[in-house]
Motif scaffolding. Structure first.
Motif, PDB file in Angstrom:
ATOM      1  N   VAL A 155     -14.160   3.257   0.499  1.00 54.18           N
ATOM      2  CA  VAL A 155     -13.952   2.543   1.758  1.00 54.18           C
ATOM      3  C   VAL A 155     -15.249   2.481   2.558  1.00 54.18           C
ATOM      4  O   VAL A 155     -15.569   1.458   3.184  1.00 54.18           O
ATOM      5  N   LEU A 177       0.821  -1.211   0.000  1.00 51.26           N
ATOM      6  CA  LEU A 177       0.000   0.000   0.000  1.00 51.26           C
ATOM      7  C   LEU A 177       0.851   1.256   0.000  1.00 51.26           C
ATOM      8  O   LEU A 177       0.671   2.154  -0.828  1.00 51.26           O
ATOM      9  N   LEU A 216     -11.602   8.024  -2.523  1.00 48.21           N
ATOM     10  CA  LEU A 216     -11.169   6.809  -1.833  1.00 48.21           C
ATOM     11  C   LEU A 216     -11.969   6.593  -0.544  1.00 48.21           C
ATOM     12  O   LEU A 216     -12.290   5.455  -0.190  1.00 48.21           O
ATOM     13  N   THR A 217     -12.315   7.680   0.131  1.00 47.87           N
ATOM     14  CA  THR A 217     -13.129   7.566   1.347  1.00 47.87           C
ATOM     15  C   THR A 217     -14.496   6.980   1.026  1.00 47.87           C
ATOM     16  O   THR A 217     -15.015   6.118   1.758  1.00 47.87           O
ATOM     17  N   PHE A 235      -3.266   8.388   2.792  1.00 42.43           N
ATOM     18  CA  PHE A 235      -3.770   7.390   3.751  1.00 42.43           C
ATOM     19  C   PHE A 235      -4.294   8.079   5.017  1.00 42.43           C
ATOM     20  O   PHE A 235      -5.371   7.744   5.525  1.00 42.43           O
ATOM     21  N   ALA A 263      -6.863   2.418  -5.561  1.00 42.86           N
ATOM     22  CA  ALA A 263      -5.796   3.415  -5.655  1.00 42.86           C
ATOM     23  C   ALA A 263      -5.239   3.561  -7.068  1.00 42.86           C
ATOM     24  O   ALA A 263      -4.872   4.682  -7.467  1.00 42.86           O
ATOM     25  N   ILE A 314      -0.243   4.458  -2.581  1.00 41.68           N
ATOM     26  CA  ILE A 314      -0.619   5.814  -2.161  1.00 41.68           C
ATOM     27  C   ILE A 314       0.418   6.319  -1.173  1.00 41.68           C
ATOM     28  O   ILE A 314       1.204   5.546  -0.610  1.00 41.68           O
ATOM     29  N   GLN A 350      -6.306   9.017  -6.838  1.00 39.79           N
ATOM     30  CA  GLN A 350      -5.564   9.352  -5.623  1.00 39.79           C
ATOM     31  C   GLN A 350      -6.312  10.408  -4.803  1.00 39.79           C
ATOM     32  O   GLN A 350      -5.762  10.914  -3.816  1.00 39.79           O
ATOM     33  N   VAL A 375      -7.652   9.788   4.307  1.00 46.31           N
ATOM     34  CA  VAL A 375      -8.782   8.853   4.223  1.00 46.31           C
ATOM     35  C   VAL A 375      -9.243   8.467   5.631  1.00 46.31           C
ATOM     36  O   VAL A 375     -10.450   8.479   5.932  1.00 46.31           O
ATOM     37  N   LEU A 383      -8.454   0.270  -0.510  1.00 48.74           N
ATOM     38  CA  LEU A 383      -7.494   1.231  -1.070  1.00 48.74           C
ATOM     39  C   LEU A 383      -6.601   0.571  -2.113  1.00 48.74           C
ATOM     40  O   LEU A 383      -6.273   1.179  -3.150  1.00 48.74           O
TER      41      LEU A 383
END
Length: 698
Positions: free
Chosen positions: A582, A531, A578-579, A541, A569, A536, A573, A544, A565
């Motif tokens: 997730v 990761l 990304l949030t 990270f 990813a 990222i 980015q 997020v 992620l």
């Protein structure tokens, strides 16, 4: 056929096992006591048993003196029954011996009864009867009646207070102040306490019945002894009275002395207000806590000792002794502690002026709890202080619920604060402040209490519920009235726990992310290496995780977070996108955390026309860049606030369900304006979950 030696040894060890002997001891003892009522006993056996009865009563009394709380002697009701049964059995056995052999002389029923009949009352029948009656009055009217009344009232109030105590335990458990095992232990103690006082209420009737039986047995022994002596042995009335009545009184006194000891033990057990000390230490510390008390008493005694005609020597000796005690106590109270700096050292330190240096720049503490000077006793015992232990429990509970270790909470005094105030700072900024009353309890009204309590009315600093500050003497009354009663340390710890949960996003910095990733890497090293930094950066990270915590989403399931992620990813980015990805992966945990159980998900929704209008006006924009016209945004906030307040008043978590594109913008808009509101999107609702719309906001 021979039995192997090993088998015999194992059998013998089994019978000699300590636990088995203890288990058989009580039944055998009770059977032997009952047998004494039927089987004749010689005078020598009566001497041994009467001595054992007196010794047993003394053991029970001393054990009661050294108990720190009533439940430390929870077997006392059973002990009371057994000792009462033993005394009555001895009375029956001694009555048989007195009536059969009383004509032989004063030692016909043993040396113990003879000693009590001659030594204690000097062989005088009138004195013996008077002493016996006085002991009966003291035991029956004073001690037994008072102890029975205390047990009765304690049993009633303990049962009435059980619901409030259970609520207090649940509150401590939910706040993370105690573990599940500790909560279970406390619930068991509450049940045992109610059973104990209920048993003591009934067991006090044993002592009362024993006192009545003692009077009847004495009368029967006197009348029966006179009849036997005069009719069977042709004794004169005076001779029969001298022999039988004296033995009857000695027998009664032998039984009443242990009965009085047991009654005193019962009174001590039920009249205790425990504070973690035995009775002797508690009385000594509380009677001798003020030198003024001894000084005033010494002055009065010395004045009485100087009056002509008074017994001057005893008054003067005791008065002088109390004056010396008062002087020593005053001297000890005014003596400075070894850790207290002298005034000369303080003056010298004040005169020295140091030059400024880079060492004067101190880093800002991430978490700090500042307290006024009247709250210092809550932490002055160091790690063993009640508040510090609760703060540690709060931090542990936060770690278990949110999924990362927050920075330590530094507790320090601040003389600029009001004496009873405290405040919580995050990175030097005050996020919560309140006042408490040290030494008192906060009685919180859960919503349906009608009982008014003495004391200043206030509000619970955590949830704003109406409450009263009450003294320790009103604790049981408040619990019985339905209030949730907590002490100052619990109030502060609960407030800190609530504030930390609402500001979790501010506590996840670069250092915490690095530590979290290192901890995860110990279990899944390949995933952590893949990761960061390959997919990222650490900043993405961190962002997020910050977004998730800002929406009150726990990151305990870090494996699902990292897997999501890793999957998305390569496509983007952007931390906001990304949030959202997730959140969809954590959808089951998010919905489960709303606290609505297995029933359908109850939500608020916007009018579809309103949502479509906002989406149309933001075409081409990213979800995080959605803009809403100010007047429209203000109107939306007001209406959502009204609906959310209705649900919060019913004890429900308000949940707003919106379209996926609008969730980031609406969550940011409503997060601060409507505390307690949870904003989710359609993709975050599991397919198996049914939805019930409570209200449509237009």
């Amino acid at each position: 056929m021979s039995v192997p030696q090993a088998t015999l040894n194992d059998t013998l060890k089994g019978w000699l096992d300590t636990s088995r002997i203890k288990a058989l001891g009580a039944p055998l003892f009770i059977l032997l006591v009952l047998a004494m009522m039927v089987l004749p006993l010689p005078a020598a056996a009566l001497d041994v048993l009467f001595t054992f009865n007196i010794a047993l009563s003394m053991v029970v009394l001393v054990a009661a003196l050294y108990t720190k709380k009533p439940l430390d002697f929870s077997a006392f009701p059973t002990v009371l029954l057994v000792t009462t049964l033993l005394r009555l059995s001895l009375n029956v056995a001694s009555t048989r011996v007195v009536l059969l052999n009383g004509h032989e002389g004063s030692d016909a029923a043993g040396k113990v009864i003879e000693a009590f009949g001659h030594f204690l009352i000097g062989g005088n029948l009138a004195v013996g009867i008077i002493v016996f009656v006085i002991l009966m009055v003291i035991n029956f009217v004073v001690i037994t009646k008072g102890a029975g009344r205390i047990a009765e009232v304690s049993a009633r109030f303990t049962l009435d207070a059980m619901p409030g105590k259970q609520m207090a335990i649940d509150a401590d458990l939910n706040a993370g102040l105690i573990s599940e095992s500790e909560a279970k232990k406390r619930r068991q103690e509450i049940g045992q306490e109610a059973e104990f006082y209920g048993s003591m209420d009934g067991a006090s009737k044993f002592v009362r019945g024993d006192a009545v039986a003692g009077v009847l047995i004495l009368i029967i022994n006197i009348v029966g002894g006179l009849a036997v002596g005069m009719m069977q042995y042709d004794l004169s009335f005076s001779s029969a009275g001298q022999k039988y009545v004296l033995l009857a009184i000695g027998d009664g006194l032998v039984a009443q002395v242990p009965a009085l000891l047991i009654s005193v033990a019962a009174g001590l057990v039920v009249a205790r207000v425990g504070n973690g000390q035995d009775i002797g230490s508690q009385m000594a510390s509380q009677l001798a806590q003020s030198p003024q008390v001894f000084a005033m008493c010494a002055g009065v005694l010395l004045m009485l000792g100087m009056i002509p005609g008074m017994p001057n020597l005893p008054f003067l000796l005791i008065g002088a002794g109390m004056a010396a005690m008062a002087f020593q106590m005053h001297k000890k109270a005014t003596q400075p502690t070894p850790n207290e700096p002298s005034s000369s050292a303080l003056d010298q330190a004040t005169r020295e002026v140091a030059e400024a240096s880079w060492d004067d720049i101190k880093p800002i503490e991430t978490l700090a709890l500042e307290i006024g000077y009247r709250l210092i006793p809550l932490v002055d015992r160091g790690p063993d202080s009640d508040l510090l232990k609760r703060i540690k429990a709060v931090r542990k509970k936060f770690t278990q619920e949110m999924g990362f270790l927050p920075p330590p909470i530094h507790v320090r005094d601040n003389l600029d604060l009001p004496p009873n105030s405290y405040r919580l700072l995050i990175k030097g900024v005050v996020v919560a402040q309140a006042e408490v009353e040290p030494g008192e309890f906060l009685a919180i009204d859960p919503g349906e209490v009608v009982l008014k309590l003495p004391g200043p009315q206030t509000t619970d600093p955590t949830f704003g519920m109406p409450a009263y500050w009450i003294e320790a003497g009103h604790h049981e009354r408040a619990l019985a009235g339905g209030y949730t009663v907590v002490d100052c340390a619990t109030v502060m710890a609960t407030h800190v726990s609530h504030v930390l949960g609402n500001h979790a996003a501010k506590l996840i910095g670069r250092l915490e992310c690095q530590q979290l990733l290192e901890h995860f890497g110990k279990m899944y090293p390949k995933m952590a290496e893949e990761l960061i930094p390959k997919m990222i950066s650490m900043s993405v990270f961190q962002r997020v995780l910050h977004n998730l915590l800002d929406d009150r989403v726990s990151i305990r399931d870090l494996r699902t977070v990292i897997e999501s992620l890793l999957d998305y990813a390569p496509r983007t980015q952007d931390p906001s996108e990304l949030t959202s990805v997730v959140r969809i992966a954590l959808s089951s945990a998010i919905v489960q955390g709303l606290g609505q159980g297995d029933r359908e998900l109850q939500v608020l929704v916007f009018d579809p026309k309103l949502e479509n209008m906002i989406i149309t006006s933001n075409q081409g924009q990213a979800p995080a860049d959605v803009a809403i016209e100010p007047n429209l945004a203000n109107s939306m906030v007001n209406k959502v606030t009204q609906e959310a307040q209705k649900l919060l008043g019913l004890g429900q978590t308000p949940v707003l369900l919106v379209q996926d594109f609008l969730r980031p913008a609406l969550a940011a808009l409503l997060r601060r304006a409507v505390p307690g509101l949870i904003v989710i999107c359609h993709s975050e609702v599991p397919e198996s979950k049914k939805i019930a719309v409570l209200s449509v906001i237009k």
